[in-house]
Scaffold this motif. Structure first.
Motif, mmCIF file in Angstrom:
data_model
loop_
_atom_site.group_PDB
_atom_site.id
_atom_site.type_symbol
_atom_site.label_atom_id
_atom_site.label_comp_id
_atom_site.label_asym_id
_atom_site.label_seq_id
_atom_site.Cartn_x
_atom_site.Cartn_y
_atom_site.Cartn_z
ATOM 1 N N THR A 101 0.833 -1.197 0.000
ATOM 2 C CA THR A 101 0.000 0.000 0.000
ATOM 3 C C THR A 101 0.874 1.256 0.000
ATOM 4 O O THR A 101 1.642 1.465 0.945
ATOM 5 C CB THR A 101 -0.903 0.022 1.255
ATOM 6 N N PRO A 102 0.807 2.085 -1.041
ATOM 7 C CA PRO A 102 1.540 3.356 -1.013
ATOM 8 C C PRO A 102 1.061 4.218 0.157
ATOM 9 O O PRO A 102 -0.148 4.353 0.369
ATOM 10 C CB PRO A 102 1.195 3.994 -2.357
ATOM 11 N N VAL A 103 1.996 4.777 0.906
ATOM 12 C CA VAL A 103 1.647 5.546 2.108
ATOM 13 C C VAL A 103 1.972 7.031 1.944
ATOM 14 O O VAL A 103 1.139 7.890 2.206
ATOM 15 C CB VAL A 103 2.372 4.973 3.348
ATOM 16 N N VAL A 104 3.188 7.341 1.521
ATOM 17 C CA VAL A 104 3.630 8.731 1.465
ATOM 18 C C VAL A 104 4.792 8.831 0.478
ATOM 19 O O VAL A 104 5.457 7.832 0.201
ATOM 20 C CB VAL A 104 4.049 9.216 2.886
ATOM 21 N N VAL A 105 4.994 10.024 -0.059
ATOM 22 C CA VAL A 105 6.176 10.304 -0.869
ATOM 23 C C VAL A 105 7.004 11.325 -0.105
ATOM 24 O O VAL A 105 6.476 12.318 0.395
ATOM 25 C CB VAL A 105 5.805 10.844 -2.271
ATOM 26 N N LEU A 106 8.303 11.062 -0.007
ATOM 27 C CA LEU A 106 9.232 11.955 0.688
ATOM 28 C C LEU A 106 10.121 12.664 -0.318
ATOM 29 O O LEU A 106 10.721 12.010 -1.180
ATOM 30 C CB LEU A 106 10.158 11.163 1.608
ATOM 31 N N ALA A 107 10.204 13.967 -0.194
ATOM 32 C CA ALA A 107 11.212 14.742 -0.925
ATOM 33 C C ALA A 107 12.406 14.878 0.013
ATOM 34 O O ALA A 107 12.246 15.175 1.202
ATOM 35 C CB ALA A 107 10.670 16.109 -1.302
ATOM 36 N N VAL A 108 13.603 14.651 -0.518
ATOM 37 C CA VAL A 108 14.829 14.710 0.281
ATOM 38 C C VAL A 108 15.851 15.563 -0.464
ATOM 39 O O VAL A 108 15.979 15.464 -1.692
ATOM 40 C CB VAL A 108 15.422 13.301 0.507
ATOM 41 N N GLY A 109 16.571 16.389 0.270
ATOM 42 C CA GLY A 109 17.621 17.187 -0.349
ATOM 43 C C GLY A 109 18.165 18.222 0.607
ATOM 44 O O GLY A 109 18.117 18.043 1.815
ATOM 45 N N GLN A 110 18.672 19.300 0.036
ATOM 46 C CA GLN A 110 19.141 20.424 0.838
ATOM 47 C C GLN A 110 18.198 21.601 0.624
ATOM 48 O O GLN A 110 17.706 21.827 -0.483
ATOM 49 C CB GLN A 110 20.565 20.823 0.463
ATOM 50 N N VAL A 111 17.999 22.351 1.684
ATOM 51 C CA VAL A 111 17.091 23.490 1.636
ATOM 52 C C VAL A 111 17.717 24.621 0.818
ATOM 53 O O VAL A 111 18.942 24.784 0.789
ATOM 54 C CB VAL A 111 16.714 23.956 3.062
ATOM 55 N N ALA A 112 16.858 25.366 0.142
ATOM 56 C CA ALA A 112 17.276 26.553 -0.612
ATOM 57 C C ALA A 112 16.482 27.740 -0.092
ATOM 58 O O ALA A 112 15.531 27.588 0.674
ATOM 59 C CB ALA A 112 17.035 26.342 -2.106
ATOM 60 N N ALA A 113 16.844 28.919 -0.534
ATOM 61 C CA ALA A 113 16.145 30.133 -0.112
ATOM 62 C C ALA A 113 14.679 30.074 -0.540
ATOM 63 O O ALA A 113 14.347 29.570 -1.620
ATOM 64 C CB ALA A 113 16.819 31.357 -0.713
ATOM 65 N N ALA A 114 13.827 30.603 0.308
ATOM 66 C CA ALA A 114 12.377 30.577 0.054
ATOM 67 C C ALA A 114 11.999 31.362 -1.187
ATOM 68 O O ALA A 114 10.970 31.075 -1.813
ATOM 69 C CB ALA A 114 11.634 31.121 1.272
ATOM 70 N N ASP A 115 12.817 32.345 -1.578
ATOM 71 C CA ASP A 115 12.447 33.176 -2.723
ATOM 72 C C ASP A 115 12.487 32.422 -4.059
ATOM 73 O O ASP A 115 12.110 32.967 -5.090
ATOM 74 C CB ASP A 115 13.298 34.451 -2.786
ATOM 75 N N ARG A 116 12.898 31.177 -4.042
ATOM 76 C CA ARG A 116 12.825 30.339 -5.239
ATOM 77 C C ARG A 116 11.390 29.925 -5.538
ATOM 78 O O ARG A 116 11.080 29.482 -6.639
ATOM 79 C CB ARG A 116 13.638 29.043 -5.050
ATOM 80 N N LEU A 117 10.523 30.022 -4.532
ATOM 81 C CA LEU A 117 9.144 29.538 -4.637
ATOM 82 C C LEU A 117 8.193 30.645 -5.057
ATOM 83 O O LEU A 117 8.473 31.834 -4.852
ATOM 84 C CB LEU A 117 8.689 28.994 -3.274
ATOM 85 N N PRO A 118 7.026 30.278 -5.611
ATOM 86 C CA PRO A 118 5.989 31.284 -5.845
ATOM 87 C C PRO A 118 5.610 31.963 -4.523
ATOM 88 O O PRO A 118 5.717 31.358 -3.451
ATOM 89 C CB PRO A 118 4.817 30.461 -6.386
ATOM 90 N N ALA A 119 5.169 33.207 -4.603
ATOM 91 C CA ALA A 119 4.931 34.033 -3.406
ATOM 92 C C ALA A 119 4.119 33.343 -2.310
ATOM 93 O O ALA A 119 4.523 33.385 -1.140
ATOM 94 C CB ALA A 119 4.288 35.358 -3.815
ATOM 95 N N PRO A 120 2.974 32.701 -2.602
ATOM 96 C CA PRO A 120 2.212 32.088 -1.504
ATOM 97 C C PRO A 120 2.997 30.998 -0.774
ATOM 98 O O PRO A 120 2.933 30.894 0.444
ATOM 99 C CB PRO A 120 0.979 31.501 -2.191
ATOM 100 N N LEU A 121 3.763 30.212 -1.525
ATOM 101 C CA LEU A 121 4.554 29.158 -0.890
ATOM 102 C C LEU A 121 5.751 29.744 -0.148
ATOM 103 O O LEU A 121 6.111 29.266 0.931
ATOM 104 C CB LEU A 121 5.030 28.136 -1.922
ATOM 105 N N ALA A 122 6.356 30.780 -0.695
ATOM 106 C CA ALA A 122 7.482 31.430 -0.016
ATOM 107 C C ALA A 122 7.037 31.993 1.331
ATOM 108 O O ALA A 122 7.751 31.883 2.329
ATOM 109 C CB ALA A 122 8.066 32.530 -0.891
ATOM 110 N N ALA A 123 5.852 32.559 1.372
ATOM 111 C CA ALA A 123 5.328 33.105 2.628
ATOM 112 C C ALA A 123 5.128 31.994 3.652
ATOM 113 O O ALA A 123 5.451 32.164 4.840
ATOM 114 C CB ALA A 123 4.018 33.859 2.374
#
Length: 195
Positions: A151-173
């Protein structure tokens, strides 16, 4: 890139727990190799489980591979906005039926514990994770030909964090908003001894 968002806890916690958070802004230049991922999976392997059944299963994909794209394509549109920059996407699944066809009643709980171990180990290695329930389990099943007892349960994203300003404004906030949790007392059932 270090971007700490230490929780303002009511009681002291180990830094691995207090500093763990779920960013959406991942460094698209960062890569993970076998040596980076193996300790995370090893931590999950040693999680506790009912009758030592170890029902968790992982599908590991790295950015730049066809499997990563296939897993990415199963994510909800809101997760696709940011998850493609992660170094790896991991599908976490649970064997909810054993080899004799009996239901494993604690498989999902046990798999959650394995994920928690993996996430803390990632934190210890300077990596970040974001767990996603927003994916199409049926599409995952079809894309990777998963057996019925898994049974698929969850998907995990793994990596290193980057500055929030890479994201669209609502997600950056959201990325920079204060972290919050319900007060501890509101999580206790009425019969619990107050802590």
């Amino acid at each position: 890139m270090t971007h700490r968002r230490t929780a303002d806890t009511a009681h002291p916690l180990h830094p691995l727990l207090a500093e763990r958070w779920s960013p959406r802004s991942f460094d698209p230049e960062h890569g993970l190799d076998h040596a980076d991922l193996t300790p995370l999976l090893e931590a999950a392997r040693w999680a506790p489980s009912a009758n030592n059944s170890q029902p968790w299963r992982f599908l590991v994909t790295r950015r730049g591979t066809d499997d990563f794209v296939r897993l990415y394509d199963t994510l909800s549109a809101g997760n696709q906005v940011w998850a493609g920059a992660a170094s790896a996407l991991l599908l976490v699944a649970a064997e909810t039926v054993d080899g004799d066809g009996r239901a494993r009643s604690h498989a999902l709980y046990d798999t959650g514990q394995a994920v928690a171990h993996l996430v803390v180990q990632a934190q210890a290695h300077g990596l970040v994770t974001h767990q996603m329930g927003g994916f199409d389990a049926g599409a995952v099943r079809a894309a990777f030909d998963l057996p019925d007892q898994v049974t698929p349960v969850v998907v995990l994203a793994v990596g290193q964090v980057a500055a929030a300003d890479r994201l669209p404004a609502p997600l950056a906030a959201r990325e920079e908003a204060p972290r919050s949790r319900l007060p501890l007392d509101s999580l206790l059932l009425p019969v619990s001894v107050q802590v």
